[in-house]
Design an enzyme around this catalytic site. Structure first.
Site, PDB file in Angstrom:
ATOM      1  N   CYS A  21      -0.488   3.519  -6.714  1.00 44.71           N
ATOM      2  CA  CYS A  21      -1.605   2.855  -5.909  1.00 44.71           C
ATOM      3  C   CYS A  21      -1.478   1.035  -6.588  1.00 44.71           C
ATOM      4  O   CYS A  21      -2.229   1.027  -7.219  1.00 44.71           O
ATOM      5  CB  CYS A  21      -2.100   3.641  -6.249  1.00 44.71           C
ATOM      6  SG  CYS A  21      -4.399   2.349  -5.115  1.00 44.71           S
TER       7      CYS A  21
ATOM      8  N   CYS B 268       0.578  -1.516  -0.092  1.00 50.58           N
ATOM      9  CA  CYS B 268      -0.586   0.115   0.039  1.00 50.58           C
ATOM     10  C   CYS B 268       0.970   1.401   0.615  1.00 50.58           C
ATOM     11  O   CYS B 268       1.705   1.138   1.257  1.00 50.58           O
ATOM     12  CB  CYS B 268      -1.088  -0.159   1.937  1.00 50.58           C
ATOM     13  SG  CYS B 268      -2.175   1.645   1.472  1.00 50.58           S
TER      14      CYS B 268
HETATM   15  N1  DGL Z   1      -4.093   0.120  -2.700  1.00 43.48           N
HETATM   16  C1  DGL Z   1      -4.036   1.434  -1.675  1.00 43.48           C
HETATM   17  C2  DGL Z   1      -2.124   2.689  -2.631  1.00 43.48           C
HETATM   18  O1  DGL Z   1      -1.313   1.801  -2.722  1.00 43.48           O
HETATM   19  C3  DGL Z   1      -4.286   2.451  -1.579  1.00 43.48           C
HETATM   20  C4  DGL Z   1      -5.194   2.431  -1.568  1.00 43.48           C
HETATM   21  C5  DGL Z   1      -7.134   2.701  -0.847  1.00 43.48           C
HETATM   22  O2  DGL Z   1      -7.666   2.311   0.136  1.00 43.48           O
HETATM   23  O3  DGL Z   1      -7.569   4.459  -1.134  1.00 43.48           O
HETATM   24  O4  DGL Z   1      -2.111   3.554  -1.834  1.00 43.48           O
END
Ligand code: DGL
Length: 230
Positions: free
Chosen positions: A191, A85
């Site tokens: 993301c 994340c």
């Molecule tokens: N998948 C996550 C990232 O890489 C978070 C996305 C989210 O929950 O807004 O930032």
């Protein structure tokens, strides 16, 4: 299980267990890539389905969700955890490393490689609002993208679209078309949710921009950590 779904494989129980964590489905693409690269390891994937999306929340709120989940992964035997994340990594990886006593491997936008690869001097970073507002991301730009124009298209709704499987292709097309027309020749997926629309983005940008995301570098880092520590 308390949080999200766990996938996974039990192969060799004496190998260190690897935790993979994200707010939602983003980390699943990372978990799959790790599983393909390291099939002998037991992998525990956790998604914080109750609180996704993280990318529109404050670091303080997110920290309150993340810390118990990581502690739980440690309690369940994970010896190394991939924070799949960007939002968590860019806002609190330093704090988490003081709080969690196993190796944490983060994922953050590939600004440095993009700045090296660009020929046009324009790159685009697709990331959540919280990532884009983070100090760590700001420092990536200052330290590694001097003289490079960094476009940050509005992707604030993309995690929700991907989580609910209601992908608005037209919306993504408009964002990617705009950065290509503005001269971006490298597009960074900052993301992990956006890995699920990587092929669509590549199609739209074909012949104009290459698309980067950090799954493979993270797997290499994971292999290094395992080789050093176990
Ligand atoms: N998948 C996550 C990232 O890489 C978070 C996305 C989210 O929950 O807004 O930032």
């Amino acid at each position: 299980m308390k949080y999200g779904e766990g996938i996974v494989a039990t192969a060799n129980p004496v190998m260190p267990k690897i935790g993979v964590f994200d707010s939602g489905a983003g980390g699943l693409s990372v978990a799959r890539a790790i599983k393909a690269a390291l099939p002998d390891y037991e992998l525990l994937y956790v998604a914080d389905k109750d609180h996704v999306p993280y990318g529109t929340k404050t670091p303080l709120e997110i920290h309150g969700y993340v810390l118990p989940i990581l502690k739980d992964l440690v309690d369940r035997g994970c010896k190394v955890i991939v924070i799949a994340c960007n939002t968590v990594t860019t806002t609190m990886i330093g704090t988490l490393r003081q709080e969690i006593k196993v190796s944490l491997i983060g994922m953050e936008p590939m600004v440095k490689p993009a700045a090296i690869l660009t020929k046009s001097g324009v790159i685009a970073v697709c990331a959540t609002p919280t990532t884009l507002a983070s100090k760590r991301y700001g420092l990536l730009k200052v330290n590694y993208a001097k003289g490079v124009k960094v476009l940050e298209p509005d992707c604030s709704d993309w995690t929700r679209m991907i989580e609910t499987n209601q992908i608005d292709r037209q919306h993504i097309q408009e964002r990617i078309e705009a950065v290509c027309q503005a001269g971006a020749d490298v597009i960074v997926l900052g993301c992990t949710h956006f890995h699920w629309v990587e092929n669509l983005i590549k199609q739209i940008a074909r012949g104009r921009a290459r698309v980067l995301q950090p799954e493979q570098p993270v797997i290499e880092q994971l292999k290094r950590v395992i080789a050093q520590q176990f």
